[in-house]
Scaffold this motif. Structure first.
Motif, mmCIF file in Angstrom:
data_model
loop_
_atom_site.group_PDB
_atom_site.id
_atom_site.type_symbol
_atom_site.label_atom_id
_atom_site.label_comp_id
_atom_site.label_asym_id
_atom_site.label_seq_id
_atom_site.Cartn_x
_atom_site.Cartn_y
_atom_site.Cartn_z
ATOM 1 N N ALA A 79 0.812 -1.230 0.000
ATOM 2 C CA ALA A 79 0.000 0.000 0.000
ATOM 3 C C ALA A 79 0.841 1.275 0.000
ATOM 4 N N LYS A 80 1.873 1.346 0.836
ATOM 5 C CA LYS A 80 2.691 2.563 0.883
ATOM 6 C C LYS A 80 3.436 2.772 -0.428
ATOM 7 N N GLU A 81 3.954 1.696 -1.007
ATOM 8 C CA GLU A 81 4.649 1.814 -2.292
ATOM 9 C C GLU A 81 3.685 2.294 -3.366
ATOM 10 N N ARG A 82 2.496 1.733 -3.398
ATOM 11 C CA ARG A 82 1.503 2.118 -4.395
ATOM 12 C C ARG A 82 1.142 3.602 -4.274
ATOM 13 N N LEU A 83 1.001 4.044 -3.043
ATOM 14 C CA LEU A 83 0.648 5.434 -2.793
ATOM 15 C C LEU A 83 1.766 6.379 -3.229
ATOM 16 N N VAL A 84 3.003 6.047 -2.878
ATOM 17 C CA VAL A 84 4.140 6.893 -3.267
ATOM 18 C C VAL A 84 4.317 6.869 -4.784
ATOM 19 N N LEU A 85 4.120 5.728 -5.421
ATOM 20 C CA LEU A 85 4.214 5.663 -6.884
ATOM 21 C C LEU A 85 3.111 6.490 -7.546
ATOM 22 N N GLN A 86 1.905 6.433 -7.004
ATOM 23 C CA GLN A 86 0.813 7.257 -7.526
ATOM 24 C C GLN A 86 1.169 8.744 -7.411
ATOM 25 N N TRP A 87 1.679 9.137 -6.240
ATOM 26 C CA TRP A 87 2.064 10.532 -6.017
ATOM 27 C C TRP A 87 3.191 10.935 -6.966
ATOM 28 N N ALA A 88 4.152 10.036 -7.168
ATOM 29 C CA ALA A 88 5.263 10.332 -8.082
ATOM 30 C C ALA A 88 4.743 10.614 -9.488
ATOM 31 N N GLU A 89 3.785 9.825 -9.935
ATOM 32 C CA GLU A 89 3.230 10.045 -11.268
ATOM 33 C C GLU A 89 2.443 11.349 -11.333
ATOM 34 N N GLU A 90 1.696 11.652 -10.274
ATOM 35 C CA GLU A 90 0.910 12.889 -10.256
ATOM 36 C C GLU A 90 1.809 14.125 -10.217
ATOM 37 N N VAL A 91 2.847 14.081 -9.403
ATOM 38 C CA VAL A 91 3.754 15.235 -9.290
ATOM 39 C C VAL A 91 4.548 15.413 -10.586
ATOM 40 N N THR A 92 4.910 14.317 -11.227
ATOM 41 C CA THR A 92 5.665 14.389 -12.484
ATOM 42 C C THR A 92 4.817 14.979 -13.610
ATOM 43 N N ALA A 93 3.556 14.592 -13.662
ATOM 44 C CA ALA A 93 2.616 15.160 -14.635
ATOM 45 C C ALA A 93 1.832 16.238 -13.895
ATOM 46 N N ILE A 94 2.466 17.337 -13.584
ATOM 47 C CA ILE A 94 2.051 18.350 -12.613
ATOM 48 C C ILE A 94 0.566 18.689 -12.634
ATOM 49 N N GLY A 95 -0.091 18.651 -13.749
ATOM 50 C CA GLY A 95 -1.499 19.017 -13.815
ATOM 51 C C GLY A 95 -2.449 17.983 -13.233
#
Length: 137
Positions: A79-95
């Motif tokens: 769960a923590k890895e999935r959450l951090v990976l989701q955040w990484a993708e969202e922050v990378t695609a800033i919008g």
């Protein structure tokens, strides 16, 4: 271009910040996974190779690394890895930054850890761009 030699102090500060974010989070593997995912999204071949090797040294299996691009459909990530990976993708695609993802992060991590995870992801995006623009390819 050898950007590290040309501007050693400024580039050195970026790498020191990178080390500090990892240290502050305490779970170095989490940010390293996010850094590899960010590097994959940005297409930085050098950084992908570097972070994959680093994760292998941390004991991450090749099978997990192979499934990282398809992490959303993989059962290998907790769960923590999935959450951090989701955040990484969202922050990378800033919008695409989602308030819901931020709220979930705050359930698993302290506010300082959320800031450090976010700053670490943002820094990896910057380091990818520096490497792609100025580094040896």
């Amino acid at each position: 271009m050898d950007y590290k030699a040309i501007s050693p102090e400024a580039i050195g500060y970026l790498y020191k910040a990178h080390q500090q974010f990892r240290k502050n989070i305490g779970e170095e593997r989490l940010l390293a996974l996010a850094e590899l995912r960010v590097s994959q999204l940005n297409g930085c071949a050098f950084c992908c190779g570097y972070h994959a090797g680093e994760l292998r040294q941390m004991g991450v299996s090749q099978e997990l690394l192979d499934e990282l691009p398809g992490w959303k459909l993989s059962g290998r990530f907790h769960a923590k890895e999935r959450l951090v990976l989701q955040w990484a993708e969202e922050v990378t695609a800033i919008g695409t930054v989602s308030p819901a993802t931020l709220q979930q992060l705050e359930q698993f991590f302290s506010r300082q850890e959320v800031v450090d995870i976010t700053a670490g992801i943002a820094l990896m995006n910057a380091l990818n761009r520096i490497r792609i623009a100025l580094g040896d390819h």
